[in-house]
Write a protein that holds these residues in place. Structure first.
Motif, PDB file in Angstrom:
ATOM      1  N   LYS A   5      -6.463  10.182  -3.049  1.00 47.27           N
ATOM      2  CA  LYS A   5      -6.535   9.532  -1.742  1.00 47.27           C
ATOM      3  C   LYS A   5      -5.166   8.989  -1.324  1.00 47.27           C
ATOM      4  CE  LYS A   5      -9.014   5.988   0.817  1.00 47.27           C
ATOM      5  NZ  LYS A   5     -10.064   4.971   0.797  1.00 47.27           N
ATOM      6  N   HIS A   6      -4.448   8.373  -2.259  1.00 47.23           N
ATOM      7  CA  HIS A   6      -3.124   7.845  -1.938  1.00 47.23           C
ATOM      8  C   HIS A   6      -2.166   8.964  -1.514  1.00 47.23           C
ATOM      9  CE1 HIS A   6      -3.734   3.669  -2.747  1.00 47.23           C
ATOM     10  NE2 HIS A   6      -3.974   3.814  -4.043  1.00 47.23           N
TER      11      HIS A   6
ATOM     12  N   ARG B 189       4.295   5.750  -5.559  1.00 45.37           N
ATOM     13  CA  ARG B 189       4.202   5.831  -7.028  1.00 45.37           C
ATOM     14  C   ARG B 189       3.214   6.919  -7.441  1.00 45.37           C
ATOM     15  NH1 ARG B 189       4.503   0.033  -6.492  1.00 45.37           N
ATOM     16  NH2 ARG B 189       6.589  -0.619  -7.111  1.00 45.37           N
ATOM     17  N   CYS B 190       2.095   7.015  -6.736  1.00 41.08           N
ATOM     18  CA  CYS B 190       1.115   8.068  -7.042  1.00 41.08           C
ATOM     19  C   CYS B 190       1.726   9.442  -6.812  1.00 41.08           C
ATOM     20  CB  CYS B 190      -0.148   7.895  -6.202  1.00 41.08           C
ATOM     21  SG  CYS B 190      -1.190   6.525  -6.719  1.00 41.08           S
ATOM     22  N   PHE B 191       2.393   9.611  -5.687  1.00 39.67           N
ATOM     23  CA  PHE B 191       3.023  10.892  -5.371  1.00 39.67           C
ATOM     24  C   PHE B 191       4.021  11.304  -6.458  1.00 39.67           C
ATOM     25  CE2 PHE B 191       6.911  12.765  -3.505  1.00 39.67           C
ATOM     26  CZ  PHE B 191       6.432  14.054  -3.314  1.00 39.67           C
ATOM     27  N   THR B 192       4.916  10.396  -6.845  1.00 38.88           N
ATOM     28  CA  THR B 192       5.932  10.753  -7.849  1.00 38.88           C
ATOM     29  C   THR B 192       5.281  11.078  -9.188  1.00 38.88           C
ATOM     30  OG1 THR B 192       6.371   8.433  -8.401  1.00 38.88           O
ATOM     31  CG2 THR B 192       7.810   9.463  -6.769  1.00 38.88           C
ATOM     32  N   SER B 193       4.240  10.355  -9.540  1.00 38.10           N
ATOM     33  CA  SER B 193       3.562  10.628 -10.803  1.00 38.10           C
ATOM     34  C   SER B 193       2.874  11.995 -10.793  1.00 38.10           C
ATOM     35  CB  SER B 193       2.544   9.529 -11.113  1.00 38.10           C
ATOM     36  OG  SER B 193       1.999   9.705 -12.391  1.00 38.10           O
ATOM     37  N   VAL B 194       2.276  12.364  -9.671  1.00 34.61           N
ATOM     38  CA  VAL B 194       1.643  13.687  -9.556  1.00 34.61           C
ATOM     39  C   VAL B 194       2.703  14.780  -9.706  1.00 34.61           C
ATOM     40  CG1 VAL B 194       0.434  15.287  -8.006  1.00 34.61           C
ATOM     41  CG2 VAL B 194      -0.336  12.915  -8.205  1.00 34.61           C
ATOM     42  N   VAL B 195       3.834  14.606  -9.055  1.00 36.17           N
ATOM     43  CA  VAL B 195       4.911  15.604  -9.156  1.00 36.17           C
ATOM     44  C   VAL B 195       5.387  15.706 -10.599  1.00 36.17           C
ATOM     45  CG1 VAL B 195       7.299  16.130  -8.489  1.00 36.17           C
ATOM     46  CG2 VAL B 195       5.661  15.346  -6.765  1.00 36.17           C
ATOM     47  N   GLU B 196       5.615  14.574 -11.244  1.00 33.11           N
ATOM     48  CA  GLU B 196       6.142  14.580 -12.610  1.00 33.11           C
ATOM     49  C   GLU B 196       5.146  15.128 -13.624  1.00 33.11           C
ATOM     50  OE1 GLU B 196       7.221  10.466 -12.927  1.00 33.11           O
ATOM     51  OE2 GLU B 196       9.055  10.764 -11.752  1.00 33.11           O
ATOM     52  N   ASN B 197       3.866  14.949 -13.365  1.00 33.28           N
ATOM     53  CA  ASN B 197       2.829  15.405 -14.300  1.00 33.28           C
ATOM     54  C   ASN B 197       2.195  16.734 -13.918  1.00 33.28           C
ATOM     55  OD1 ASN B 197       2.335  13.179 -16.378  1.00 33.28           O
ATOM     56  ND2 ASN B 197       2.433  12.032 -14.461  1.00 33.28           N
TER      57      ASN B 197
ATOM     58  N   ALA C 171       0.839  -1.200   0.000  1.00 33.32           N
ATOM     59  CA  ALA C 171       0.000   0.000   0.000  1.00 33.32           C
ATOM     60  C   ALA C 171       0.871   1.246   0.000  1.00 33.32           C
ATOM     61  CB  ALA C 171      -0.933  -0.004   1.206  1.00 33.32           C
ATOM     62  N   HIS C 172       1.939   1.231   0.785  1.00 30.91           N
ATOM     63  CA  HIS C 172       2.832   2.384   0.845  1.00 30.91           C
ATOM     64  C   HIS C 172       3.530   2.615  -0.497  1.00 30.91           C
ATOM     65  CE1 HIS C 172       4.977   5.488   2.948  1.00 30.91           C
ATOM     66  NE2 HIS C 172       6.130   4.995   2.537  1.00 30.91           N
ATOM     67  N   MET C 173       3.932   1.560  -1.180  1.00 28.98           N
ATOM     68  CA  MET C 173       4.571   1.707  -2.492  1.00 28.98           C
ATOM     69  C   MET C 173       3.602   2.332  -3.490  1.00 28.98           C
ATOM     70  SD  MET C 173       7.709   0.892  -2.208  1.00 28.98           S
ATOM     71  CE  MET C 173       8.351   0.567  -3.833  1.00 28.98           C
ATOM     72  N   LYS C 174       2.324   1.975  -3.423  1.00 25.26           N
ATOM     73  CA  LYS C 174       1.325   2.596  -4.307  1.00 25.26           C
ATOM     74  C   LYS C 174       1.238   4.093  -4.031  1.00 25.26           C
ATOM     75  CE  LYS C 174      -1.740  -1.322  -5.057  1.00 25.26           C
ATOM     76  NZ  LYS C 174      -3.071  -1.881  -4.833  1.00 25.26           N
ATOM     77  N   GLU C 175       1.253   4.457  -2.756  1.00 26.58           N
ATOM     78  CA  GLU C 175       1.202   5.873  -2.397  1.00 26.58           C
ATOM     79  C   GLU C 175       2.420   6.611  -2.957  1.00 26.58           C
ATOM     80  OE1 GLU C 175       0.935   5.678   1.849  1.00 26.58           O
ATOM     81  OE2 GLU C 175      -1.206   5.250   1.823  1.00 26.58           O
TER      82      GLU C 175
ATOM     83  N   ILE D 154      12.469   9.699  -2.851  1.00 22.98           N
ATOM     84  CA  ILE D 154      11.548   8.625  -3.220  1.00 22.98           C
ATOM     85  C   ILE D 154      11.852   8.095  -4.611  1.00 22.98           C
ATOM     86  CG2 ILE D 154       9.116   8.065  -3.677  1.00 22.98           C
ATOM     87  CD1 ILE D 154      10.129   8.279  -0.661  1.00 22.98           C
ATOM     88  N   LYS D 155      12.285   8.923  -5.526  1.00 27.59           N
ATOM     89  CA  LYS D 155      12.685   8.433  -6.855  1.00 27.59           C
ATOM     90  C   LYS D 155      13.807   7.406  -6.708  1.00 27.59           C
ATOM     91  CE  LYS D 155      11.695   9.241 -10.523  1.00 27.59           C
ATOM     92  NZ  LYS D 155      10.787   8.528 -11.430  1.00 27.59           N
ATOM     93  N   ASP D 156      14.752   7.668  -5.821  1.00 30.01           N
ATOM     94  CA  ASP D 156      15.843   6.715  -5.575  1.00 30.01           C
ATOM     95  C   ASP D 156      15.308   5.421  -4.971  1.00 30.01           C
ATOM     96  OD1 ASP D 156      17.706   8.492  -6.565  1.00 30.01           O
ATOM     97  OD2 ASP D 156      18.347   9.196  -4.591  1.00 30.01           O
ATOM     98  N   VAL D 157      14.385   5.549  -4.019  1.00 35.45           N
ATOM     99  CA  VAL D 157      13.804   4.374  -3.368  1.00 35.45           C
ATOM    100  C   VAL D 157      13.081   3.503  -4.400  1.00 35.45           C
ATOM    101  CG1 VAL D 157      11.993   3.606  -1.759  1.00 35.45           C
ATOM    102  CG2 VAL D 157      13.592   5.409  -1.091  1.00 35.45           C
TER     103      VAL D 157
END
Length: 124
Positions: free
Chosen positions: A69-70, A42-50, A36-40, A103-106
């Motif tokens: 929500k994530h 991935r969502c966070f990084t995608s929002v930042v990138e987009n 669940a945390h990994m999904k959060e 987080i990108k590194d993680v």
């Protein structure tokens, strides 16, 4: 994620769960939380990138409310605003940019580790 079911089972007296069942339950709970945390993340990084929840949702094949929500769950867990949301823009906060770089590194390390250990899967 809602852990109430897992937490209620984990609180059962030992007479209801064998030691093996209890250990397995804890392991399953940790794996569930990690996924669940990994999904959060991935969502966070995608929002930042987009710079957009909608574009991030399309990229991840999720709904926009799910992505929101994530990210909100992640912000709540960290106790800090990572994404600045206004009617005109969506962007990473100053703290969000710092977190994003880590987080990108993680996520990269996680992907590389999965690729490396897949070589040891059953049959190899």
């Amino acid at each position: 994620p809602d852990f109430s079911f897992f937490q209620s089972i984990a609180k059962l007296p030992n007479s209801f769960l064998t030691r093996q069942d209890s250990t397995r339950l804890r392991k399953d709970l940790l794996q569930f939380a990690a996924a669940a945390h990994m999904k959060e993340l991935r969502c966070f990084t995608s929002v930042v990138e987009n710079n957009s929840f909608s574009r991030a949702a399309r990229q991840l094949n999720l709904t926009q409310p799910t992505v929101s929500k994530h990210v909100a769950n992640l912000e709540r867990k960290l106790g800090i605003c990572l994404i600045v949301r206004t009617t005109k823009e969506t962007r990473a906060s100053e703290a969000g940019w710092v977190y994003y770089r880590y987080i990108k590194d993680v996520l990269c390390l996680s992907k590389n580790a999965a690729e490396q250990i897949s070589r040891y899967s059953a049959g190899n």
